[in-house]
Design a protein around this motif. Structure first.
Motif, PDB file in Angstrom:
ATOM      1  N   PRO A   1     -10.725  18.037   3.973  1.00  0.00           N
ATOM      2  CA  PRO A   1     -10.282  16.765   3.378  1.00  0.00           C
ATOM      3  C   PRO A   1     -11.482  15.946   2.867  1.00  0.00           C
ATOM      4  O   PRO A   1     -12.612  16.202   3.246  1.00  0.00           O
ATOM      5  CB  PRO A   1      -9.584  16.045   4.529  1.00  0.00           C
ATOM      6  N   CYS A   2     -11.179  14.911   2.048  1.00  0.00           N
ATOM      7  CA  CYS A   2     -12.231  14.079   1.470  1.00  0.00           C
ATOM      8  C   CYS A   2     -12.924  13.250   2.548  1.00  0.00           C
ATOM      9  O   CYS A   2     -12.463  13.181   3.680  1.00  0.00           O
ATOM     10  CB  CYS A   2     -11.655  13.161   0.401  1.00  0.00           C
ATOM     11  N   VAL A   3     -14.050  12.617   2.184  1.00  0.00           N
ATOM     12  CA  VAL A   3     -14.823  11.856   3.176  1.00  0.00           C
ATOM     13  C   VAL A   3     -14.003  10.759   3.843  1.00  0.00           C
ATOM     14  O   VAL A   3     -14.231  10.438   5.009  1.00  0.00           O
ATOM     15  CB  VAL A   3     -16.100  11.224   2.552  1.00  0.00           C
ATOM     16  N   ILE A   4     -13.053  10.174   3.109  1.00  0.00           N
ATOM     17  CA  ILE A   4     -12.268   9.087   3.702  1.00  0.00           C
ATOM     18  C   ILE A   4     -11.261   9.637   4.710  1.00  0.00           C
ATOM     19  O   ILE A   4     -11.180   9.167   5.842  1.00  0.00           O
ATOM     20  CB  ILE A   4     -11.565   8.261   2.599  1.00  0.00           C
ATOM     21  N   CYS A   5     -10.522  10.681   4.309  1.00  0.00           N
ATOM     22  CA  CYS A   5      -9.525  11.257   5.207  1.00  0.00           C
ATOM     23  C   CYS A   5     -10.157  11.861   6.462  1.00  0.00           C
ATOM     24  O   CYS A   5      -9.546  11.902   7.520  1.00  0.00           O
ATOM     25  CB  CYS A   5      -8.708  12.326   4.490  1.00  0.00           C
TER      26      CYS A   5
ATOM     27  N   ASP B   1      -9.390   2.952   9.724  1.00  0.00           N
ATOM     28  CA  ASP B   1      -8.127   2.469  10.287  1.00  0.00           C
ATOM     29  C   ASP B   1      -6.989   3.419   9.895  1.00  0.00           C
ATOM     30  O   ASP B   1      -6.574   3.455   8.735  1.00  0.00           O
ATOM     31  CB  ASP B   1      -7.877   1.058   9.757  1.00  0.00           C
ATOM     32  N   GLN B   2      -6.492   4.184  10.868  1.00  0.00           N
ATOM     33  CA  GLN B   2      -5.486   5.212  10.588  1.00  0.00           C
ATOM     34  C   GLN B   2      -4.075   4.631  10.482  1.00  0.00           C
ATOM     35  O   GLN B   2      -3.118   5.369  10.276  1.00  0.00           O
ATOM     36  CB  GLN B   2      -5.499   6.295  11.687  1.00  0.00           C
ATOM     37  N   THR B   3      -3.943   3.313  10.653  1.00  0.00           N
ATOM     38  CA  THR B   3      -2.605   2.718  10.656  1.00  0.00           C
ATOM     39  C   THR B   3      -2.204   2.175   9.287  1.00  0.00           C
ATOM     40  O   THR B   3      -1.110   1.674   9.115  1.00  0.00           O
ATOM     41  CB  THR B   3      -2.505   1.570  11.680  1.00  0.00           C
ATOM     42  N   ARG B   4      -3.145   2.216   8.308  1.00  0.00           N
ATOM     43  CA  ARG B   4      -2.845   1.670   6.984  1.00  0.00           C
ATOM     44  C   ARG B   4      -3.116   2.703   5.902  1.00  0.00           C
ATOM     45  O   ARG B   4      -4.150   3.360   5.906  1.00  0.00           O
ATOM     46  CB  ARG B   4      -3.732   0.457   6.684  1.00  0.00           C
ATOM     47  N   ILE B   5      -2.180   2.810   4.962  1.00  0.00           N
ATOM     48  CA  ILE B   5      -2.396   3.666   3.792  1.00  0.00           C
ATOM     49  C   ILE B   5      -2.226   2.804   2.548  1.00  0.00           C
ATOM     50  O   ILE B   5      -1.200   2.131   2.394  1.00  0.00           O
ATOM     51  CB  ILE B   5      -1.414   4.855   3.755  1.00  0.00           C
ATOM     52  N   LEU B   6      -3.226   2.789   1.700  1.00  0.00           N
ATOM     53  CA  LEU B   6      -3.170   2.023   0.458  1.00  0.00           C
ATOM     54  C   LEU B   6      -2.894   2.994  -0.694  1.00  0.00           C
ATOM     55  O   LEU B   6      -3.616   3.974  -0.879  1.00  0.00           O
ATOM     56  CB  LEU B   6      -4.496   1.280   0.262  1.00  0.00           C
ATOM     57  N   VAL B   7      -1.845   2.733  -1.445  1.00  0.00           N
ATOM     58  CA  VAL B   7      -1.391   3.668  -2.475  1.00  0.00           C
ATOM     59  C   VAL B   7      -1.894   3.215  -3.854  1.00  0.00           C
ATOM     60  O   VAL B   7      -1.635   2.077  -4.271  1.00  0.00           O
ATOM     61  CB  VAL B   7       0.147   3.755  -2.491  1.00  0.00           C
TER      62      VAL B   7
ATOM     63  N   ASN C   1     -15.616  -3.305  -0.186  1.00  0.00           N
ATOM     64  CA  ASN C   1     -16.093  -3.125   1.190  1.00  0.00           C
ATOM     65  C   ASN C   1     -15.327  -3.979   2.197  1.00  0.00           C
ATOM     66  O   ASN C   1     -15.905  -4.494   3.155  1.00  0.00           O
ATOM     67  CB  ASN C   1     -17.592  -3.462   1.249  1.00  0.00           C
ATOM     68  N   GLU C   2     -14.041  -4.157   1.979  1.00  0.00           N
ATOM     69  CA  GLU C   2     -13.230  -5.019   2.841  1.00  0.00           C
ATOM     70  C   GLU C   2     -12.108  -4.229   3.499  1.00  0.00           C
ATOM     71  O   GLU C   2     -11.630  -4.583   4.569  1.00  0.00           O
ATOM     72  CB  GLU C   2     -12.586  -6.139   1.997  1.00  0.00           C
ATOM     73  N   TYR C   3     -11.690  -3.168   2.816  1.00  0.00           N
ATOM     74  CA  TYR C   3     -10.556  -2.386   3.306  1.00  0.00           C
ATOM     75  C   TYR C   3     -11.087  -1.130   3.979  1.00  0.00           C
ATOM     76  O   TYR C   3     -11.891  -0.401   3.396  1.00  0.00           O
ATOM     77  CB  TYR C   3      -9.647  -2.021   2.127  1.00  0.00           C
ATOM     78  N   HIS C   4     -10.630  -0.886   5.213  1.00  0.00           N
ATOM     79  CA  HIS C   4     -11.171   0.260   5.937  1.00  0.00           C
ATOM     80  C   HIS C   4     -10.102   1.250   6.365  1.00  0.00           C
ATOM     81  O   HIS C   4     -10.320   2.046   7.276  1.00  0.00           O
ATOM     82  CB  HIS C   4     -11.985  -0.225   7.146  1.00  0.00           C
TER      83      HIS C   4
END
Lengths: 199, 199
Positions: free
Chosen positions: A68-72, A78-84, A98-101
């Motif tokens: 998987p990519c570096v983020i995944c 934070d594994q509880t949020r997915i931004l689409v 640099n605010e969303y993790h």
């Protein structure tokens, strides 16, 4: 008289790029002739590498040279949020703040009746599978573009996801920071008034 | 987060092109990822070919994939006229009008005291040699750009060539066809009045 074939072909290639017409392509082609040999070779190699070494992350659909990519694959996120988002480049814009993790999901398009793009043509199914498998996800933040298509895709996704008890949010509409009200379009102003917040 | 290396390198390569900043380069790089593999390979090959297969004509300095170039090796062209331009692409613009059937000479630049370009740095010497060897040349038409540097280069060449008894002419200055006098700059208007012709 025609251009010699090698330069005519290079002009044709440049013209395939978006926003580049014949005049600009000609200028770029002649500029290329004046570039040092090693820079041109590097350019050719970069084109080849970008196409062969990059692919889409099997989880989120982002462009990556690992899977998987570096983020995944980063457990500190934070594994509880997915931004689409619509496109991989949107992720870069969001990462720069640099605010969303949390995590991301790339749709690779939007629903668009005019171009015949339906739910099967964009990366929605894998998002739903992901939400089923990872019950730790508590919020899906929809960051499609502020266009009619982006908006209707957001509404479509919200209708699909909310029944599963997952919070669905949408990025705020409003005035761009540093912009003048004088020059804001009517729709933006309406949204800015609707979304007004207490000070 | 940074872009994966292959795409970061491709963005850097696009940014080396004139008039292409980071935003456009990023757009082009992502566009490249969406292009079919064979088109990207062809683009890379075209870049390589343009750099390796093209060179300057040993007679006129035009860009060519054969030597001498198609114009210099065409006996049907008027051998008594040489039209002098700054860049190879100027030849293409002139050839498109399909009115001039003489020969060309490319200076590859202009005299420019500000950038330190002197007579030795541009293709003047080979023009003089050419005029000595080919006494059939009766007219040299100077078509350097309508800039201060183009103008002073034209005057410099005229001073060199006229003593040999060869007619030296300069392209006419004036209003562009289809342009409004209202929007013409003062220098152009002055030249247009100076160069007025009887009707």
């Amino acid at each position: 008289m025609q251009y010699p074939e090698p330069i005519a072909k290079l002009i044709d290639s440049y013209m395939k790029l978006p926003g580049i017409g014949e005049k600009t392509a000609t200028r770029l082609a002649f500029f290329t002739l004046d570039m040092p040999q090693d820079e041109v070779d590097e350019f050719a190699q970069d084109l080849h590498d970008a196409k062969t070494k990059l692919h889409f992350c099997s989880i989120c659909g982002n462009i990556t040279d690992q899977d998987p990519c570096v983020i995944c694959s980063d457990p500190s996120r934070d594994q509880t949020r997915i931004l689409v988002v619509e496109q991989p480049k949107d992720i870069m814009a969001l990462e720069r703040m640099n605010e969303y993790h949390g995590l991301y999901h790339v749709l690779h398009g939007v629903l668009s009746p005019t171009t015949g793009k339906g739910p099967e043509d964009i990366n929605i199914k894998s998002l739903l599978t992901r939400l089923q498998q990872h019950t730790e996800v508590k919020e899906v933040i929809i960051a499609t573009n502020a266009t009619p298509e982006g908006e209707s895709t957001a509404m479509y996704l919200a209708r699909l996801i909310k029944p599963a008890g997952i919070k669905v949010t949408r990025l705020a509409y409003g005035l761009a920071v540093g912009s003048d009200i004088e020059y804001a379009d009517a729709m933006t102003l309406i949204k800015a008034v609707e979304g007004r917040q207490e000070m």
